[in-house]
Design an enzyme around this catalytic site. Structure first.
Site, PDB file in Angstrom:
ATOM      1  N   ARG A 193       0.926  -1.092  -0.423  1.00  0.00           N
ATOM      2  CA  ARG A 193      -0.146  -0.084  -0.343  1.00  0.00           C
ATOM      3  C   ARG A 193       0.769   1.214   0.181  1.00  0.00           C
ATOM      4  O   ARG A 193       1.349   1.531   0.820  1.00  0.00           O
ATOM      5  CB  ARG A 193      -1.214   0.378   1.131  1.00  0.00           C
ATOM      6  CG  ARG A 193      -1.939  -1.630   1.264  1.00  0.00           C
ATOM      7  CD  ARG A 193      -2.770  -1.229   2.026  1.00  0.00           C
ATOM      8  NE  ARG A 193      -3.518  -2.486   2.330  1.00  0.00           N
ATOM      9  CZ  ARG A 193      -4.058  -3.652   3.108  1.00  0.00           C
ATOM     10  NH1 ARG A 193      -3.616  -2.888   4.498  1.00  0.00           N
ATOM     11  NH2 ARG A 193      -4.228  -4.603   2.884  1.00  0.00           N
ATOM     12  N   HIS A 304     -11.576  -6.956  -0.041  1.00  0.00           N
ATOM     13  CA  HIS A 304     -10.754  -6.379   0.809  1.00  0.00           C
ATOM     14  C   HIS A 304     -10.904  -5.233   0.791  1.00  0.00           C
ATOM     15  O   HIS A 304     -10.488  -3.944   1.612  1.00  0.00           O
ATOM     16  CB  HIS A 304      -9.810  -7.378   0.868  1.00  0.00           C
ATOM     17  CG  HIS A 304      -8.514  -7.523   2.421  1.00  0.00           C
ATOM     18  ND1 HIS A 304      -9.062  -8.565   2.744  1.00  0.00           N
ATOM     19  CD2 HIS A 304      -8.556  -6.694   3.351  1.00  0.00           C
ATOM     20  CE1 HIS A 304      -8.188  -8.364   4.183  1.00  0.00           C
ATOM     21  NE2 HIS A 304      -7.579  -7.673   4.602  1.00  0.00           N
ATOM     22  N   GLY A 337     -17.533  -0.710   0.954  1.00  0.00           N
ATOM     23  CA  GLY A 337     -17.807   0.369   0.202  1.00  0.00           C
ATOM     24  C   GLY A 337     -18.977   0.880   0.289  1.00  0.00           C
ATOM     25  O   GLY A 337     -19.821   1.873   0.649  1.00  0.00           O
TER      26      GLY A 337
HETATM   27  C1  LIG Z   1      -8.789  -0.417   8.856  1.00  0.00           C
HETATM   28  C2  LIG Z   1      -8.840  -1.790   8.241  1.00  0.00           C
HETATM   29  C3  LIG Z   1      -8.532  -2.182   8.224  1.00  0.00           C
HETATM   30  C4  LIG Z   1      -8.825  -4.217   7.871  1.00  0.00           C
HETATM   31  N1  LIG Z   1      -8.487  -5.588   8.540  1.00  0.00           N
HETATM   32  C5  LIG Z   1      -9.310  -7.093   8.132  1.00  0.00           C
HETATM   33  C6  LIG Z   1      -8.629  -7.942   8.774  1.00  0.00           C
HETATM   34  O1  LIG Z   1      -7.934  -7.798   9.772  1.00  0.00           O
HETATM   35  N2  LIG Z   1      -9.552  -8.984   8.517  1.00  0.00           N
HETATM   36  C7  LIG Z   1     -10.031  -8.995   7.050  1.00  0.00           C
HETATM   37  O2  LIG Z   1     -10.457  -9.910   6.793  1.00  0.00           O
HETATM   38  N3  LIG Z   1     -10.146  -8.625   6.553  1.00  0.00           N
HETATM   39  C8  LIG Z   1      -9.951  -6.726   7.077  1.00  0.00           C
HETATM   40  N4  LIG Z   1      -9.861  -5.262   6.201  1.00  0.00           N
HETATM   41  C9  LIG Z   1     -11.307  -5.641   5.381  1.00  0.00           C
HETATM   42  C10 LIG Z   1     -12.787  -5.636   5.406  1.00  0.00           C
HETATM   43  O3  LIG Z   1     -13.250  -6.762   6.141  1.00  0.00           O
HETATM   44  C11 LIG Z   1     -13.959  -5.429   4.349  1.00  0.00           C
HETATM   45  O4  LIG Z   1     -13.628  -6.051   3.641  1.00  0.00           O
HETATM   46  C12 LIG Z   1     -13.625  -3.861   3.974  1.00  0.00           C
HETATM   47  O5  LIG Z   1     -13.113  -2.442   4.729  1.00  0.00           O
HETATM   48  C13 LIG Z   1     -15.348  -4.051   3.456  1.00  0.00           C
HETATM   49  O6  LIG Z   1     -15.673  -2.691   2.962  1.00  0.00           O
HETATM   50  P1  LIG Z   1     -15.506  -1.096   3.122  1.00  0.00           P
HETATM   51  O7  LIG Z   1     -14.296  -1.297   5.044  1.00  0.00           O
HETATM   52  O8  LIG Z   1     -15.619   0.033   1.724  1.00  0.00           O
HETATM   53  O9  LIG Z   1     -16.743  -1.429   4.142  1.00  0.00           O
HETATM   54  C14 LIG Z   1      -9.740  -4.116   6.925  1.00  0.00           C
HETATM   55  C15 LIG Z   1     -10.520  -3.231   6.085  1.00  0.00           C
HETATM   56  C16 LIG Z   1      -9.901  -2.071   6.677  1.00  0.00           C
HETATM   57  C17 LIG Z   1     -10.241  -0.429   6.099  1.00  0.00           C
END
Ligand SMILES: Cc1cc2nc3c(=O)[nH]c(=O)nc-3n(C[C@H](O)[C@H](O)[C@H](O)COP(=O)(O)O)c2cc1C
Length: 407
Positions: A193, A304, A337
């Protein structure tokens, strides 16, 4: 059917501006998730806000998720008595208040301390699923106590020694009362990233000139850090001896929690986990089918949040094929999103049984702490009820069919 709850007790005069009480004040100050995001970013240093908000690469996938939601039209059906809508949903044998849960987010405490507890408490109060991350900043046991009815656990594998630690983590999650295990498949390699690289993000936070200047502009965040300490990967404490340092925990996670989650490992985890199990990060119908053949109860269509692969499709685009392939045998969830109640309706309209939102909830906590996280749940619930009614549906089954039945 449930009766609609007013957002706040009394309204003086016409318009929601007349509502009173603390919840109404939050509603006036932050009527949308965008307002919360702006406030949360203002309070935190840039590296923390960007860590949460950014995707990767050119953020193409991140934007694609949102663009697909925006492009999703639902033609409303009118003339239906929608005074009583029921936004509830049953997932894996349990009734929740609406078809939206909190997605797992690691290192959420970087934005503002106490994030995991705050989100867990908000989810418990709102009766929506809360998925606690393997790399959360609380502990499995604490979250189990805070969210006893809505606790789901997300696993990233620790492949060393035949997944000894992975198996122990899920044993602890089962003991702590997690109802659903969510295993993340879409991190075969650690993502690059570039925003985080440029911002010099490292945990524990190290004072370099750039980051120091960044922190100087965020005094409330800095005070919070002094008071509560750096975010720790608390789930791993038992594997590093007594009271390991924050640094030791972070190094352990960086080194050990790496490498792909394979179908073989997934099959072993399936045998070890006694309750419902979901695979997270599925975008291809063949992968969804394979997961269901392995005995998964659900698939979570996810990229993700645009944080792993910039060329990936929007989740709303990938969803219908996956629903067509496995939607009868398994529960299909989606994330990516979502920021408004109408987005939940869009997800159902495209065939999902329920959806998750990540950042939206975290911005709420970032802006206003525990009350902010609760506020996001209330915003989604209020807006989802309105969207359901406006579309001509009175419950999630009608929503999935696209409004009222003809005739
Ligand atoms: C700050 C952050 C940390 C995340 N950490 C994880 C994680 O530890 N495990 C995981 O499966 N997904 C992780 N994700 C992905 C989220 O579970 C999810 O798929 C995604 O954020 C959904 O989109 P949205 O944030 O736009 O609603 C993370 C996302 C963000 C923004």
């Amino acid at each position: 059917m449930a009766t609609p709850r007013p957002a706040a007790p009394v309204s003086r005069g016409w318009g929601s501006g007349g509502l009173t009480g603390a919840a109404a004040a939050l509603r006036r100050r932050y009527p949308t998730v965008d307002d919360l995001e702006r406030a949360a970013r203002r309070r935190a240093p840039r590296f923390a806000g960007d860590f949460v908000g950014n995707g990767l690469g050119d953020d193409v996938c991140l934007r694609r998720n949102r663009a697909a939601l925006d492009a999703c039209r639902i033609t409303p059906r009118y003339g239906v008595d929608v005074r009583r809508v029921d936004p509830g949903v049953t997932l894996f044998g349990r009734r929740y208040a609406m078809p939206l849960g909190v997605a797992p987010m690691g290192l959420a405490g970087l934005l503002r301390s106490g994030a995991d507890e705050s989100l867990a408490a908000a989810a418990q109060a709102a009766n929506v699923p809360y998925v606690y991350s393997s790399v959360g900043n609380s502990t499995i046991e604490r979250i189990g106590k805070m969210a006893p009815d809505v606790f789901w656990y997300q696993l990233y594998g620790v492949p060393a020694q035949e997944h000894r630690v992975s198996l122990d983590l899920i044993r602890r999650a089962a003991e702590a009362g997690a109802q659903v295990l969510v295993v993340t498949l879409d991190v075969p390699v650690r993502a690059k990233r570039s925003g985080d690289v440029r911002n010099g993000l490292v945990v524990p936070f190290k004072p370099r000139l750039r980051t120091l200047l960044d922190v100087l502009g965020a005094p409330r965040w800095a005070l919070d850090l002094l008071r509560h300490g750096q975010p720790r990967f608390g789930n791993f404490e038992p594997y590093l001896g007594s009271r390991p340092s924050t640094q030791a925990l972070a190094t352990y996670v960086y080194q050990q929690m790496a490498g792909p989650m394979t179908w073989e490992a997934l099959a072993r985890l399936r045998q070890a986990w006694p309750r419902a199990m979901v695979v997270k990060g599925v975008l291809h119908a063949d992968d969804a089918e394979r997961a269901v053949r392995l005995g998964m109860d659900g698939v979570l269509v996810s990229n993700h949040g645009g944080r792993q692969f910039d060329a990936a499709p929007a989740t709303l685009e990938a969803l219908p094929q996956i629903v067509a392939r496995v939607g009868r045998q398994a529960t299909v969830l989606v994330d990516g999103g979502l920021r408004h109640g109408v987005d939940v309706l869009r997800a159902l309209h495209r065939g999902a049984h329920a959806a998750l939102a990540g950042r939206a909830f975290l911005w709420g906590h970032g802006a206003a702490g525990a009350a902010g996280a609760r506020h996001v749940a209330a915003l989604f619930e209020e807006e989802f009820r309105l969207a359901l009614a406006q579309s001509g549906a009175v419950d999630v089954h009608q929503a999935a069919r696209g409004g009222a039945d003809p005739g």
